[in-house]
Scaffold this motif. Structure first.
Motif: not given
Length: 175
Positions: A19-28
């Motif tokens: 969808r063109g989005w970066v989460h930027g803070d992936l963690q469990s």
């Protein structure tokens, strides 16, 4: 309901990236399992690709920060732009931690006590790629897939969809 399977988490990240989005803070802690499937939460650092974030990214959990981001953060470049590749690094690092019970990098191997060292020292080790991966082998086939992600530079890191495919190829282990 149990924990989300690794391949489902990777597919959720791939859908977000699609969808063109970066989460930027992936963690469990930002992945939940619902009756409708895996969902990502906490989009405070998310941004649409091509847009400058509304505030300066100062990093996520140090142990999940992609080397290219850590290098930029330590030299003070602002704003640091997270990317699909940095999300995939964080995803692989989170999966590594879930499997082994430990962070992916062996800071002690380069003389850094991660409990007493400050975040700057850890970020420098991540950004300079001086710390090797820890030697813990719990699921070697699974960890080999993650090693390839964690050791790749950003340009050669697989996409979240490619990581999901590689995990799927492992059979039950990745599901």
């Amino acid at each position: 309901m149990g924990s989300p399977a690794p391949v489902h988490v990777a597919r959720a990240v791939a859908e977000l990236h699609g969808r063109g989005w970066v989460h930027g803070d992936l963690q469990s802690a930002h992945v939940i399992r619902t009756v409708d499937g895996v969902r990502l939460i906490d989009f405070a650092w998310a941004r649409h690709l091509g847009e400058t974030p509304w505030s300066a990214f100062r990093g996520t959990m140090v142990h999940l920060t992609a080397p290219e981001l850590a290098a930029e953060i330590t030299v003070g470049s602002q704003p640091v732009l997270t990317s699909f590749a940095s999300d995939v690094y964080a995803l692989a690092a989170s999966l590594w931690t879930a499997v082994t019970g430990d962070w992916p990098l062996d800071y002690e191997a380069v003389g850094i006590d991660r409990k007493s060292a400050g975040p700057v020292a850890l970020l420098e080790a991540v950004g300079e790629r001086t710390a090797p991966l820890v030697g813990t082998e719990v699921w070697p086939e699974f960890q080999q897939v993650l090693k390839e992600v964690l050791l790749a530079d950003a340009r050669n890191r697989p996409s979240a969809a490619e990581l999901a495919d590689r995990l799927t190829a492992l059979g039950e282990l990745g599901r």
